[in-house]
Design a protein around this motif. Structure first.
Motif, PDB file in Angstrom:
ATOM      1  N   GLY A   1      -5.729 -15.802   5.390  1.00 19.58           N
ATOM      2  CA  GLY A   1      -6.109 -15.298   6.829  1.00 19.58           C
ATOM      3  C   GLY A   1      -5.075 -14.163   6.982  1.00 19.58           C
ATOM      4  N   LEU A   2      -5.592 -13.524   8.065  1.00 21.37           N
ATOM      5  CA  LEU A   2      -5.065 -12.410   8.816  1.00 21.37           C
ATOM      6  C   LEU A   2      -3.338 -12.469   9.054  1.00 21.37           C
ATOM      7  CD1 LEU A   2      -7.967 -11.074  10.557  1.00 21.37           C
ATOM      8  CD2 LEU A   2      -7.166  -9.699   8.878  1.00 21.37           C
ATOM      9  N   ASP A   3      -3.135 -13.492   9.548  1.00 17.79           N
ATOM     10  CA  ASP A   3      -1.665 -13.896   9.989  1.00 17.79           C
ATOM     11  C   ASP A   3      -0.702 -14.440   8.891  1.00 17.79           C
ATOM     12  OD1 ASP A   3      -2.447 -13.239  12.852  1.00 17.79           O
ATOM     13  OD2 ASP A   3      -3.507 -14.966  12.646  1.00 17.79           O
ATOM     14  N   ARG A   4      -1.104 -14.689   7.852  1.00 22.35           N
ATOM     15  CA  ARG A   4      -0.268 -15.113   6.794  1.00 22.35           C
ATOM     16  C   ARG A   4       0.001 -13.902   5.660  1.00 22.35           C
ATOM     17  NH1 ARG A   4      -1.708 -20.872   4.669  1.00 22.35           N
ATOM     18  NH2 ARG A   4       0.105 -20.246   3.234  1.00 22.35           N
ATOM     19  N   VAL A   5      -1.016 -13.251   5.260  1.00 17.52           N
ATOM     20  CA  VAL A   5      -0.822 -12.043   4.372  1.00 17.52           C
ATOM     21  C   VAL A   5       0.317 -10.956   4.717  1.00 17.52           C
ATOM     22  CG1 VAL A   5      -1.839 -10.312   3.166  1.00 17.52           C
ATOM     23  CG2 VAL A   5      -3.127 -12.316   3.443  1.00 17.52           C
ATOM     24  N   GLU A   6       1.222 -10.832   3.855  1.00 17.40           N
ATOM     25  CA  GLU A   6       2.512  -9.960   4.370  1.00 17.40           C
ATOM     26  C   GLU A   6       1.750  -8.539   3.693  1.00 17.40           C
ATOM     27  OE1 GLU A   6       6.995  -9.168   3.911  1.00 17.40           O
ATOM     28  OE2 GLU A   6       6.171 -10.652   2.540  1.00 17.40           O
ATOM     29  N   VAL A   7       1.969  -7.527   4.487  1.00 20.14           N
ATOM     30  CA  VAL A   7       1.412  -6.175   4.287  1.00 20.14           C
ATOM     31  C   VAL A   7       2.878  -5.294   4.221  1.00 20.14           C
ATOM     32  CG1 VAL A   7       0.254  -4.218   4.856  1.00 20.14           C
ATOM     33  CG2 VAL A   7      -0.790  -6.615   4.957  1.00 20.14           C
ATOM     34  N   ILE A   8       3.162  -4.345   3.465  1.00 22.13           N
ATOM     35  CA  ILE A   8       4.060  -3.483   3.299  1.00 22.13           C
ATOM     36  C   ILE A   8       3.567  -1.890   3.151  1.00 22.13           C
ATOM     37  CG2 ILE A   8       6.096  -2.558   2.281  1.00 22.13           C
ATOM     38  CD1 ILE A   8       5.205  -6.123   1.823  1.00 22.13           C
TER      39      ILE A   8
ATOM     40  N   ALA B   1       4.954   5.294   2.800  1.00 15.98           N
ATOM     41  CA  ALA B   1       4.494   6.771   2.522  1.00 15.98           C
ATOM     42  C   ALA B   1       5.499   7.223   1.486  1.00 15.98           C
ATOM     43  CB  ALA B   1       5.127   7.297   3.989  1.00 15.98           C
ATOM     44  N   ASP B   2       4.961   8.069   0.615  1.00 10.68           N
ATOM     45  CA  ASP B   2       5.358   8.723  -0.653  1.00 10.68           C
ATOM     46  C   ASP B   2       4.884  10.148  -0.598  1.00 10.68           C
ATOM     47  OD1 ASP B   2       6.257   9.347  -3.095  1.00 10.68           O
ATOM     48  OD2 ASP B   2       5.721   7.430  -4.010  1.00 10.68           O
ATOM     49  N   PRO B   3       5.780  11.011  -0.453  1.00 11.82           N
ATOM     50  CA  PRO B   3       5.437  12.358  -0.553  1.00 11.82           C
ATOM     51  C   PRO B   3       5.071  12.953  -1.969  1.00 11.82           C
ATOM     52  CG  PRO B   3       7.820  12.286  -0.637  1.00 11.82           C
ATOM     53  CD  PRO B   3       7.313  10.728  -0.247  1.00 11.82           C
TER      54      PRO B   3
ATOM     55  N   THR C   1       0.921  -1.148  -0.118  1.00 12.36           N
ATOM     56  CA  THR C   1      -0.040  -0.057  -0.019  1.00 12.36           C
ATOM     57  C   THR C   1       1.030   1.192  -0.058  1.00 12.36           C
ATOM     58  OG1 THR C   1      -1.824  -1.057   1.108  1.00 12.36           O
ATOM     59  CG2 THR C   1      -1.930   1.132   1.185  1.00 12.36           C
ATOM     60  N   ILE C   2       0.720   2.112  -0.971  1.00 13.39           N
ATOM     61  CA  ILE C   2       1.578   3.315  -0.982  1.00 13.39           C
ATOM     62  C   ILE C   2       0.649   4.662  -0.921  1.00 13.39           C
ATOM     63  CG2 ILE C   2       3.161   4.731  -2.522  1.00 13.39           C
ATOM     64  CD1 ILE C   2       2.663   0.923  -3.424  1.00 13.39           C
ATOM     65  N   LYS C   3       0.750   5.330   0.181  1.00 15.81           N
ATOM     66  CA  LYS C   3      -0.150   6.411   0.378  1.00 15.81           C
ATOM     67  C   LYS C   3       0.676   7.700   0.836  1.00 15.81           C
ATOM     68  CE  LYS C   3      -4.197   3.998   1.803  1.00 15.81           C
ATOM     69  NZ  LYS C   3      -5.424   4.052   2.819  1.00 15.81           N
ATOM     70  N   SER C   4       0.058   8.714   0.879  1.00 10.00           N
ATOM     71  CA  SER C   4       0.692  10.057   1.453  1.00 10.00           C
ATOM     72  C   SER C   4       1.226  10.023   2.770  1.00 10.00           C
ATOM     73  CB  SER C   4      -0.122  11.206   0.964  1.00 10.00           C
ATOM     74  OG  SER C   4      -1.352  11.090   1.943  1.00 10.00           O
ATOM     75  N   PRO C   5       2.214  10.705   3.113  1.00 13.50           N
ATOM     76  CA  PRO C   5       2.584  10.678   4.341  1.00 13.50           C
ATOM     77  C   PRO C   5       1.579  11.127   5.710  1.00 13.50           C
ATOM     78  CG  PRO C   5       4.239  11.477   2.961  1.00 13.50           C
ATOM     79  CD  PRO C   5       3.144  11.266   2.196  1.00 13.50           C
ATOM     80  N   ALA C   6       0.749  12.195   5.061  1.00 17.81           N
ATOM     81  CA  ALA C   6      -0.282  12.557   5.891  1.00 17.81           C
ATOM     82  C   ALA C   6      -1.358  11.566   6.149  1.00 17.81           C
ATOM     83  CB  ALA C   6      -0.912  13.939   5.342  1.00 17.81           C
TER      84      ALA C   6
ATOM     85  N   GLU D   1       9.344   3.165   3.829  1.00 20.02           N
ATOM     86  CA  GLU D   1       8.457   1.964   4.229  1.00 20.02           C
ATOM     87  C   GLU D   1       8.106   2.194   5.606  1.00 20.02           C
ATOM     88  OE1 GLU D   1       9.750  -2.506   5.250  1.00 20.02           O
ATOM     89  OE2 GLU D   1       9.808  -1.856   3.257  1.00 20.02           O
ATOM     90  N   VAL D   2       6.935   2.234   5.984  1.00 23.45           N
ATOM     91  CA  VAL D   2       6.785   2.733   7.352  1.00 23.45           C
ATOM     92  C   VAL D   2       6.208   1.514   8.291  1.00 23.45           C
ATOM     93  CG1 VAL D   2       6.378   5.076   6.831  1.00 23.45           C
ATOM     94  CG2 VAL D   2       4.327   3.451   6.842  1.00 23.45           C
ATOM     95  N   PHE D   3       5.874   0.333   7.575  1.00 20.28           N
ATOM     96  CA  PHE D   3       5.266  -0.899   8.197  1.00 20.28           C
ATOM     97  C   PHE D   3       5.702  -2.055   7.325  1.00 20.28           C
ATOM     98  CE2 PHE D   3       2.141  -4.019   8.919  1.00 20.28           C
ATOM     99  CZ  PHE D   3       2.142  -4.390   9.822  1.00 20.28           C
ATOM    100  N   ARG D   4       6.083  -3.219   7.999  1.00 22.22           N
ATOM    101  CA  ARG D   4       6.031  -4.594   7.143  1.00 22.22           C
ATOM    102  C   ARG D   4       5.576  -5.481   8.408  1.00 22.22           C
ATOM    103  NH1 ARG D   4       8.912  -6.914   2.681  1.00 22.22           N
ATOM    104  NH2 ARG D   4       9.748  -4.823   2.209  1.00 22.22           N
ATOM    105  N   GLY D   5       4.692  -6.222   7.869  1.00 20.30           N
ATOM    106  CA  GLY D   5       4.071  -7.162   8.939  1.00 20.30           C
ATOM    107  C   GLY D   5       3.000  -8.009   8.533  1.00 20.30           C
ATOM    108  N   SER D   6       2.179  -8.639   9.363  1.00 23.13           N
ATOM    109  CA  SER D   6       0.743  -9.288   8.728  1.00 23.13           C
ATOM    110  C   SER D   6      -0.201  -8.264   8.510  1.00 23.13           C
ATOM    111  CB  SER D   6       0.599 -10.386   9.778  1.00 23.13           C
ATOM    112  OG  SER D   6       0.050  -9.740  11.129  1.00 23.13           O
ATOM    113  N   ALA D   7      -1.255  -8.871   7.850  1.00 21.77           N
ATOM    114  CA  ALA D   7      -2.455  -7.981   7.711  1.00 21.77           C
ATOM    115  C   ALA D   7      -3.027  -7.704   9.052  1.00 21.77           C
ATOM    116  CB  ALA D   7      -3.557  -8.807   6.885  1.00 21.77           C
ATOM    117  N   ARG D   8      -3.331  -8.639  10.170  1.00 16.73           N
ATOM    118  CA  ARG D   8      -3.610  -8.138  11.325  1.00 16.73           C
ATOM    119  C   ARG D   8      -2.870  -7.146  12.066  1.00 16.73           C
ATOM    120  NH1 ARG D   8      -6.562 -11.402  14.413  1.00 16.73           N
ATOM    121  NH2 ARG D   8      -5.879 -13.393  13.582  1.00 16.73           N
TER     122      ARG D   8
END
Length: 256
Positions: free
Chosen positions: A175-182, A185-187, A128-133, A146-153
């Motif tokens: 499931g929530l514990d196996r999907v990896e989410v990165i 924040a992109d200005p 997921t790439i979103k604005s810093p705000a 990169e401000v986060f890397r972990g599971s969907a949960r």
């Protein structure tokens, strides 16, 4: 239909119902933070389907009440499922269903089919790439970070207002514990970007989505999200349709 919440998503969904954009659906009421318990009870009794767009705290409180009454609820704040080991626990044994729209991403049909074929060797990564705000990142930022890397949960618990797409993907697949989410924040970002990568013995899929932001959401919500909810409402009215995750006490998580 009743809408819970009058913010960016709830307001747009209510407007689409008033404008007749959802055939077979009629808006009964919009519940706000100022609504009384009597008004909430009356809405649950009167509506066949309710749309929750008011945040995880409201979702936590109202999902059991709505499903216990035998009504369906479309949950936009699906980060609420990250609070429960089993997503079905929140349904509280009622006859009603929880419907989770695809929201800012697509491809739930093919991903759910791939997961049904087998998940032991499956992997799903969601960027997921979103604005810093939008991500609560303050201070000068010259390049993407990169401000986060972990599971969907974990993502839903840390970013409850910006991780709904990750939760929908997880509920539809492994499931929530196996999907990896990165989360990045992109200005320089002008549109929210989502990259979904799936790999398993049945196939490999790479999907990219670039969504305009809802101007009333502070960059947190894609404009397509409200229309995804409207599509689910239309499918419910028609009795069938793709792009929704179903959570009920009587069956495992599945997509239709």
């Amino acid at each position: 239909m009743a809408v819970i919440g009058a913010g960016a998503i709830g307001g747009a969904v209510a407007e689409s119902l008033v404008d007749g954009a959802v055939p077979g659906a009629r808006l009964i009421t919009v519940l706000r933070s100022s609504s009384t318990q009597d008004e909430v009870a009356a809405a649950i009794e009167a509506a066949d389907v309710l749309v929750e767009a008011a945040g995880v705290e409201v979702a936590e409180e109202l999902i059991p009440r709505i499903t216990r009454a035998g009504k369906d609820v479309i949950v936009c704040s699906c980060g609420v499922f990250a609070r429960h080991d089993n997503p079905r626990d929140i349904v509280a044994g009622g006859a009603g269903r929880v419907l989770v729209p695809a929201g800012a991403v697509g491809g739930l049909d093919v991903l759910a089919a791939a997961a049904r074929a087998g998940t032991d060797e499956a992997a799903l990564r969601h960027f997921t790439i979103k604005s810093p705000a939008a991500l609560g990142v303050h201070g000068p930022l010259g390049t993407p970070r990169e401000v986060f890397r972990g599971s969907a949960r974990e993502a839903a618990l840390e970013f409850p207002r910006t991780s709904n797409a990750s939760v929908a993907l997880a509920l539809a697949t492994i499931g929530l514990d196996r999907v990896e989410v990165i989360v990045v924040a992109d200005p320089e970002v002008e549109r929210t970007r989502h990259v979904v990568e799936w790999e398993s013995p049945v196939g490999r899929y790479d999907m990219r989505f670039e969504n305009a932001m809802d101007p009333d959401s502070g960059g947190r919500t894609s404009a397509i999200t409200a229309w995804s909810v409207a599509e689910v409402l239309s499918a419910v009215a028609a009795g069938a349709g793709p792009g929704v995750v179903v959570v009920s006490a009587a069956r495992p998580v599945e997509t239709t």
